[in-house]
Design a protein around this motif. Structure first.
Motif, PDB file in Angstrom:
ATOM      1  N   VAL A 420       0.962  -1.237  -0.091  1.00 54.81           N
ATOM      2  CA  VAL A 420      -0.039   0.131   0.057  1.00 54.81           C
ATOM      3  C   VAL A 420       0.850   1.163  -0.003  1.00 54.81           C
ATOM      4  O   VAL A 420       2.097   1.267   0.503  1.00 54.81           O
ATOM      5  N   GLU A 421       0.687   2.326  -0.672  1.00 52.66           N
ATOM      6  CA  GLU A 421       1.152   3.648  -0.653  1.00 52.66           C
ATOM      7  C   GLU A 421       0.061   4.385   0.026  1.00 52.66           C
ATOM      8  O   GLU A 421      -0.791   4.749  -0.200  1.00 52.66           O
ATOM      9  N   LEU A 422       0.915   5.226   0.773  1.00 53.04           N
ATOM     10  CA  LEU A 422       0.182   6.221   1.856  1.00 53.04           C
ATOM     11  C   LEU A 422       0.905   7.491   1.305  1.00 53.04           C
ATOM     12  O   LEU A 422       1.938   8.018   1.133  1.00 53.04           O
ATOM     13  N   LYS A 423      -0.461   8.514   1.381  1.00 57.44           N
ATOM     14  CA  LYS A 423       0.074   9.949   0.854  1.00 57.44           C
ATOM     15  C   LYS A 423      -0.449  10.695   1.890  1.00 57.44           C
ATOM     16  O   LYS A 423      -1.374  10.538   2.578  1.00 57.44           O
ATOM     17  N   LEU A 424       0.392  11.461   2.554  1.00 56.46           N
ATOM     18  CA  LEU A 424       0.312  12.211   3.910  1.00 56.46           C
ATOM     19  C   LEU A 424       0.345  13.697   3.368  1.00 56.46           C
ATOM     20  O   LEU A 424       1.662  14.266   2.886  1.00 56.46           O
ATOM     21  N   THR A 425      -0.581  14.478   3.669  1.00 62.07           N
ATOM     22  CA  THR A 425      -0.365  16.209   3.386  1.00 62.07           C
ATOM     23  C   THR A 425      -0.740  16.850   4.509  1.00 62.07           C
ATOM     24  O   THR A 425      -1.569  16.541   5.299  1.00 62.07           O
ATOM     25  N   PHE A 426       0.118  17.773   5.057  1.00 69.77           N
ATOM     26  CA  PHE A 426      -0.142  18.857   5.922  1.00 69.77           C
ATOM     27  C   PHE A 426      -0.566  20.118   5.107  1.00 69.77           C
ATOM     28  O   PHE A 426       0.124  20.655   4.423  1.00 69.77           O
ATOM     29  N   THR A 427      -1.518  20.690   5.324  1.00 72.64           N
ATOM     30  CA  THR A 427      -2.219  21.638   4.615  1.00 72.64           C
ATOM     31  C   THR A 427      -2.433  22.864   5.765  1.00 72.64           C
ATOM     32  O   THR A 427      -3.273  22.826   6.623  1.00 72.64           O
ATOM     33  N   ALA A 428      -1.814  24.083   5.449  1.00 72.83           N
ATOM     34  CA  ALA A 428      -1.992  25.298   5.942  1.00 72.83           C
ATOM     35  C   ALA A 428      -2.708  26.153   5.205  1.00 72.83           C
ATOM     36  O   ALA A 428      -2.161  26.814   4.444  1.00 72.83           O
ATOM     37  N   PRO A 429      -4.139  26.302   5.239  1.00 77.18           N
ATOM     38  CA  PRO A 429      -4.983  26.999   4.241  1.00 77.18           C
ATOM     39  C   PRO A 429      -4.741  28.753   4.171  1.00 77.18           C
ATOM     40  O   PRO A 429      -5.781  29.482   4.321  1.00 77.18           O
ATOM     41  N   TYR A 430      -3.590  29.020   4.030  1.00 73.03           N
ATOM     42  CA  TYR A 430      -2.992  30.588   3.891  1.00 73.03           C
ATOM     43  C   TYR A 430      -3.439  31.221   2.674  1.00 73.03           C
ATOM     44  O   TYR A 430      -2.516  31.074   1.910  1.00 73.03           O
ATOM     45  N   LEU A 431      -4.535  31.432   2.206  1.00 70.94           N
ATOM     46  CA  LEU A 431      -4.948  32.019   1.205  1.00 70.94           C
ATOM     47  C   LEU A 431      -5.257  33.348   1.464  1.00 70.94           C
ATOM     48  O   LEU A 431      -6.019  33.817   1.855  1.00 70.94           O
ATOM     49  N   LEU A 432      -4.228  34.322   1.048  1.00 69.90           N
ATOM     50  CA  LEU A 432      -4.119  35.618   1.737  1.00 69.90           C
ATOM     51  C   LEU A 432      -5.188  36.481   1.039  1.00 69.90           C
ATOM     52  O   LEU A 432      -5.420  37.728   1.425  1.00 69.90           O
ATOM     53  N   ASP A 433      -5.867  36.002  -0.024  1.00 70.57           N
ATOM     54  CA  ASP A 433      -6.955  36.801  -0.475  1.00 70.57           C
ATOM     55  C   ASP A 433      -8.103  36.780  -0.069  1.00 70.57           C
ATOM     56  O   ASP A 433      -9.384  36.906  -0.320  1.00 70.57           O
ATOM     57  N   ASP A 434      -8.405  35.570   1.052  1.00 71.75           N
ATOM     58  CA  ASP A 434      -9.692  35.198   1.587  1.00 71.75           C
ATOM     59  C   ASP A 434      -9.150  35.076   3.181  1.00 71.75           C
ATOM     60  O   ASP A 434      -8.821  34.453   3.879  1.00 71.75           O
ATOM     61  N   PRO A 676       6.999  42.032   0.194  1.00 75.74           N
ATOM     62  CA  PRO A 676       6.511  41.791  -1.257  1.00 75.74           C
ATOM     63  C   PRO A 676       5.642  40.787  -1.353  1.00 75.74           C
ATOM     64  O   PRO A 676       4.816  40.520  -1.975  1.00 75.74           O
ATOM     65  N   LEU A 677       5.771  39.807  -0.261  1.00 76.23           N
ATOM     66  CA  LEU A 677       4.781  38.463  -0.532  1.00 76.23           C
ATOM     67  C   LEU A 677       3.215  39.128  -0.449  1.00 76.23           C
ATOM     68  O   LEU A 677       2.493  38.565  -1.060  1.00 76.23           O
ATOM     69  N   TYR A 678       3.143  39.993   0.516  1.00 74.44           N
ATOM     70  CA  TYR A 678       1.734  40.343   0.834  1.00 74.44           C
ATOM     71  C   TYR A 678       1.215  41.485  -0.282  1.00 74.44           C
ATOM     72  O   TYR A 678      -0.041  41.790  -0.517  1.00 74.44           O
ATOM     73  N   LEU A 679       2.277  42.253  -0.585  1.00 70.67           N
ATOM     74  CA  LEU A 679       1.875  43.129  -1.861  1.00 70.67           C
ATOM     75  C   LEU A 679       1.663  42.420  -3.067  1.00 70.67           C
ATOM     76  O   LEU A 679       0.663  42.677  -3.652  1.00 70.67           O
ATOM     77  N   ARG A 680       2.056  41.339  -3.327  1.00 67.91           N
ATOM     78  CA  ARG A 680       1.624  40.373  -4.373  1.00 67.91           C
ATOM     79  C   ARG A 680       0.476  39.898  -4.123  1.00 67.91           C
ATOM     80  O   ARG A 680      -0.284  39.875  -5.379  1.00 67.91           O
ATOM     81  N   TYR A 681      -0.337  39.290  -3.113  1.00 73.48           N
ATOM     82  CA  TYR A 681      -1.405  38.678  -3.208  1.00 73.48           C
ATOM     83  C   TYR A 681      -2.228  39.482  -2.176  1.00 73.48           C
ATOM     84  O   TYR A 681      -3.698  38.976  -2.335  1.00 73.48           O
ATOM     85  N   ASN A 682      -2.008  40.476  -1.302  1.00 75.58           N
ATOM     86  CA  ASN A 682      -3.325  41.181  -0.916  1.00 75.58           C
ATOM     87  C   ASN A 682      -2.790  42.543  -0.072  1.00 75.58           C
ATOM     88  O   ASN A 682      -2.332  42.451   0.830  1.00 75.58           O
ATOM     89  N   PRO A 683      -2.774  43.424  -0.749  1.00 73.63           N
ATOM     90  CA  PRO A 683      -2.052  44.792  -0.130  1.00 73.63           C
ATOM     91  C   PRO A 683      -2.951  45.007   0.869  1.00 73.63           C
ATOM     92  O   PRO A 683      -2.381  45.837   1.946  1.00 73.63           O
TER      93      PRO A 683
END
Length: 963
Positions: A420-434, A676-683
């Motif tokens: 069996v293959e296991l896929k494990l994902t850690f998600t931090a839903p940091y969507l800056l425009d939401d 710059p990160l925040y200017l790019r995605y949500n000023p």
């Protein structure tokens, strides 16, 4: 646009085209543009500035996740496939269970003490100690860090009452651990267990014998101790512990001191292939292990010749080869070689060691599938003692990690667990425009099983967490169910808002783990829960225990499903800060009416949609960054994203102003590189960073013509607390960031709102002039540097930024005045900084040089103050000064700043020059031996960091995406 051949990757480019062509509402797809960067630390759970968890190793099951430093969170996981257990996350080793903790472990305990000689029988449980003083242990002289109660007399007597779960007495070994200085006696229920002479030491361990355990069956124990301090330091600290067994180990053919074994041996040079499985050893002598000289452990067959050859045949259940990890334990003295079925596994030099362990790799295990094995060894004794002993064991299998991929919002792992293959994902839903999703302190842990052989499999997953030390939880951890949710809650006991001043700790708030999925859960003894899950595949009928330290979730997995199952982690920080006398709640609960269960319900409802958005965002970010600077640049941006965003919290003040801040609330010169990160995605988030500084400046509380450096550290925000003023630095930062907001939004309405303050800052810069004198700069860690050319450039660009804002607001006279002034100052700058083939670090230091990273805003804001020759000359000079891992920050040191490196690489729009300056930074992050979250102060001549790890300033990497 040219695409350079060295960057071409057909799979990458094809996926890139698909991403760029996709519509905005991309349906769910778990495709990624894979990152090949070996991260110095892998982001896992990022819930709060004080709750950020990382893996510091390349394989997830080699070590517990940490909070970015030495503090670990024991969070372990196993996958059960058709009854076989595979360990895939965290460290499976278990510490001793504290029945009564020690101060040595940074835990609290209380006891009664006296310095006066007590009456006879003071060590007995029924002794009347009502006149003794109650205080916190440990007890010691000044200078003993464990001591919580000062002891300065010659003698001390201590009594401590302890409750003991009778279950532990029946099922586990019980130990006393203690530290003492000097002469020490200790009793349990009146029976002496420890009696030292004139001695001192820390963390001794002694097993409690049955004779004393019998007196504890009622569930109570009285531990009494006396210590005499004859000179120097004095200390009394002790605790009672139950030993935690590890996961079961099968002793297939144990080493001799665990079970007798015989083998065949010879002391004469054997024929060729003596190590082979089929070799005929019937002429060899049979002997009982171990083999060696009589001064060695458990020797039954004497060996006094220079060499010995030993063969041991083993027969065992063939299923162990498939279902368990096989390993050898061995002892040798001196030079030693060992073979399994003719294949070499061990070869030492001239050395002698006992009870070593080595895993048997798959290549050798393949030869053992029939359940028959011959282990053959040769040992050469060059002088002194001699020894040969070895045995075969089996334990739970380690899942084989086949991939790790760090994306902007997610970290993906894949493992092979048998078939069996296991896929494990850690998600931090940091969507800056939401903002709604961004503000939720929620992460997802998703897992998905896929059959590798096309067959059906019974698969279940087990997660176990010990939050006791990491969250200072004591016995407060609880598990409960509500509205279809199964939740674990943990946090420091008896929290009192803003009273605990240990700012770096998780002093306030509660960590949650749970799900709405169909899970079984339990709280209790870790070893017992693991054994139950291994047998049953769930925790349905798990025995209820008084032990509250460990919590576990188990879930049956739908193999080959289209969508993953998951757990949800959350952190309720209760409040974000005391903001000028106002206790602010987090944005997700700004009105105080949203419970953690409400938060969970929303997060569970939105899970599929959020996961789809995160995958789509990650692909888009990688595609955009790839086009801007290449594959390596894209992978650096992906790794930097969560590190920067997770440093911030979000609130609203009583006027409805959005606030976005790090625990220090500043400094502005950290928000400036991060911007710059925040200017790019949500000023709007950059505005929210600046809002507290505008408020403080406009409230009359500050009263200076430039911004404060910071506003005070978490949790109390009342004004600047760090160091001296940085007038040009922070005024330039504020003006440039405000102009960048206006450029991204194509309007200057935010600037207009704070025009009076911005004007005051610009006037200060104008009055200060081109030469900034001895003002403090953000790079002051490198040493004082008056007349700093890069700081001067920032001031000039700040004036020009103000002029650009005035122009956008149709304030023509102001625009002309300040732009003309900035232009003249730029000319003065070029003359004062000129040093032939480059420009100086400081105006008064002819032979100096340094990065002029602030000049990047001249191009990005379209100010065009500094001639192209300045940029080209500086860039060419940096390229001539490169070390293996980049260009030094300046001529004084060999280290550099990672954030400023990316800005310096972006001084021109030349892609090849950008890559030449950026690629050594990628090489550093890929190869550094310091396993920490990305550092921004790094060496350029060796793969080690200098400091400043895990900070938000890595948002600076996104400056190339502002073009």
């Amino acid at each position: 646009m040219r695409v350079y051949k060295t960057l071409m990757n057909k799979t990458f480019i094809c996926l890139l085209i698909v991403v760029l062509a996709a519509c905005k509402n991309t349906p769910y797809s778990d495709e990624t543009i894979k990152s090949d960067l070996r991260a110095p630390a892998y982001p896992l759970l990022t819930l709060h500035p004080h709750v950020k968890l990382w893996s510091m190793t390349d394989e997830l099951n080699k070590q517990n996740m940490t909070f970015g430093g030495s503090t670990q969170l024991p969070f372990v996981a196993f996958l059960r496939v058709d009854g076989v257990m595979f360990h895939f996350m965290g460290s499976k080793e278990l510490p001793m269970q504290a029945i009564a903790p020690m101060a040595l472990d940074h835990e609290k305990w209380e006891g009664k003490f006296t310095s006066l000689v007590p009456d006879e029988g003071w060590e007995q449980p029924d002794f009347d100690d009502k006149y003794w003083q109650l205080s916190e242990g440990a007890f010691g002289t000044p200078g003993m860090w464990e001591a919580r109660t000062r002891w300065t007399s010659s003698n001390i007597w201590v009594r401590r009452e302890v409750e003991v779960d009778p279950y532990l007495l029946e099922h586990k070994k019980i130990y006393l651990r203690y530290s003492h200085d000097d002469v020490f006696q200790l009793y349990i229920n009146g029976k002496q267990l420890v009696n030292t002479g004139y001695d001192w030491g820390a963390n001794f361990k002694v097993e409690v014998p049955d004779s004393i355990l019998q007196t504890m069956k009622s569930g109570k124990a009285l531990i009494a101790a006396h210590c005499e301090n004859r000179m120097g330091g004095g200390l009394v600290d002790f605790g009672l512990f139950a030993e935690e067994p590890t996961m079961p180990v099968e002793k297939i053919a144990p080493i001799s001191y665990e079970k007798e074994w015989t083998g065949r041996y010879t002391m004469e040079q054997p024929q060729e292939n003596w190590e082979a499985k089929e070799f005929d050893d019937t002429t060899w002598t049979e002997g009982q292990a171990a083999f060696g000289t009589d001064d060695q452990r458990n020797v039954h067959t004497p060996w006094f010749s220079p060499d010995i050859w030993v063969r041991r045949e083993m027969i065992f259940d063939p299923a162990l080869v498939k279902n368990k990890q096989l390993y050898l334990r061995y002892s040798h003295d001196d030079v030693f070689q060992l073979y399994v079925n003719g294949m070499q596994l061990v070869s030492t030099g001239y050395e002698w060691k006992s009870d070593l362990r080595v895993n048997i790799p798959d290549s050798i295990a393949e030869t053992m599938k029939d359940g028959k094995t011959v282990i053959a060894a040769h040992c050469e004794n060059r002088m002194g003692g001699a020894l040969v002993d070895f045995g075969l064991y089996a334990e739970l299998k380690e899942a084989k990690q086949t991939s790790v991929d760090v994306q902007a919002t997610q970290t993906h792992y894949t493992f092979e667990c048998g078939d069996v293959e296991l896929k494990l994902t850690f998600t931090a839903p940091y969507l800056l425009d939401d903002l709604k999703t961004l503000a939720r302190p929620v992460n997802y842990i998703s897992y998905q099983a896929k059959a590798l052989d096309g067959k059906e499999h019974d698969v279940a997953v087990y997660f176990e967490i010990d939050p006791h030390k990491a969250f200072r939880a004591g016995q407060s951890t609880q598990m409960y169910e509500k509205d279809g949710l199964a939740l674990m809650k943990t946090g420091q006991e008896n929290q009192k808002l803003w009273v605990d001043k240990e700012k770096g700790e998780r002093s306030w708030g509660y960590f949650y783990l749970g799900t709405k999925d169909d899970v079984t859960c339990a709280q209790g003894d870790a070893a017992e829960m693991r054994a139950y899950f291994m047998k049953e595949g769930d925790l349905k009928q798990m025995r209820k225990s008084a032990e509250k330290r460990y919590a576990a979730f188990a879930q049956k997995l739908d193999v080959d499903s289209d969508f993953p199952q998951h757990l949800t982690a959350a952190f309720d920080g209760l409040y974000t800060m005391a903001y000028f006398g106002e206790d602010l709640r987090p944005y997700w609960n700004k009105d105080g009416k949203t419970s953690i269960e409400d938060l969970y319900a929303e997060a569970e409802k939105d899970y599929k949609e959020v996961m789809a958005k995160c995958y789509a965002f990650d692909r888009q970010l990688m595609a955009d960054a790839y086009l801007a600077g290449g594959k390596e640049y894209a992978e650096l941006c992906a790794l930097a994203y969560r590190q920067s965003v997770s440093a911030f919290q979000m609130s609203e003040d009583s006027d409805g102003e959005l606030l976005y801040f790090t625990p220090q609330v500043g400094p502005v010169d950290e928000y400036y590189p991060a911007s710059p990160l925040y200017l790019r995605y949500n000023p709007d988030l950059v505005k929210a960073m600046l809002n507290p500084f505008f408020y403080y400046s406009e409230s009359g509380k500050w009263g200076k013509p430039f911004p404060p450096h910071d506003l005070g550290g978490y949790p109390i925000v009342n004004g600047q607390t760090i160091g001296g003023d940085m007038p040009v630095e922070e005024a330039g930062n504020g003006l440039i960031m405000t102009a960048a907001i206006a450029k991204m939004e194509k309007n200057a309405s935010y600037a207009e709102k704070h025009w009076k303050t911005l004007t005051q800052w610009a006037e200060y810069l104008l009055e200060n002039g081109t030469d900034t004198g001895d003002q403090i700069i953000t790079d002051n860690f490198a040493g004082d540097c008056p007349h700093h050319a890069n700081l001067s450039a920032k001031g000039i660009l700040g004036i020009a930024a103000y002029a650009r804002l005035a122009e956008m607001l149709n304030k023509k006279e102001e625009a002309k005045k300040y732009m003309n002034a900035a232009s003249e100052m730029a000319k003065e700058w070029e003359m004062a900084a000129y040093a032939g083939d480059h420009y100086r670090l400081a105006f008064d230091q002819p032979d100096s040089w340094g990065m002029k990273y602030n000049l990047v805003w001249d191009r990005l804001l379209g100010l065009n103050l500094f001639p192209e020759r300045v940029i080209q000359k500086e860039t060419d000079f940096y390229l001539a000064k490169m070390n293996e891992f980049g260009c030094p920050l300046d001529s004084r040191h060999s280290y550099t700043k990672a954030d400023w490196t990316v800005w310096t690489a972006s001084l021109s729009d030349d892609r090849m020059q950008f890559r030449k300056l950026m690629l050594p930074l990628y090489k550093f992050m890929n190869e550094t031996t310091d396993r920490t979250p990305m550092a921004d102060l790094i060496n350029t001549d060796k793969a080690t960091i200098v400091g400043f790890a895990g900070r938000s300033v890595v948002g600076a990497y996104f400056i190339r995406l502002l073009e």
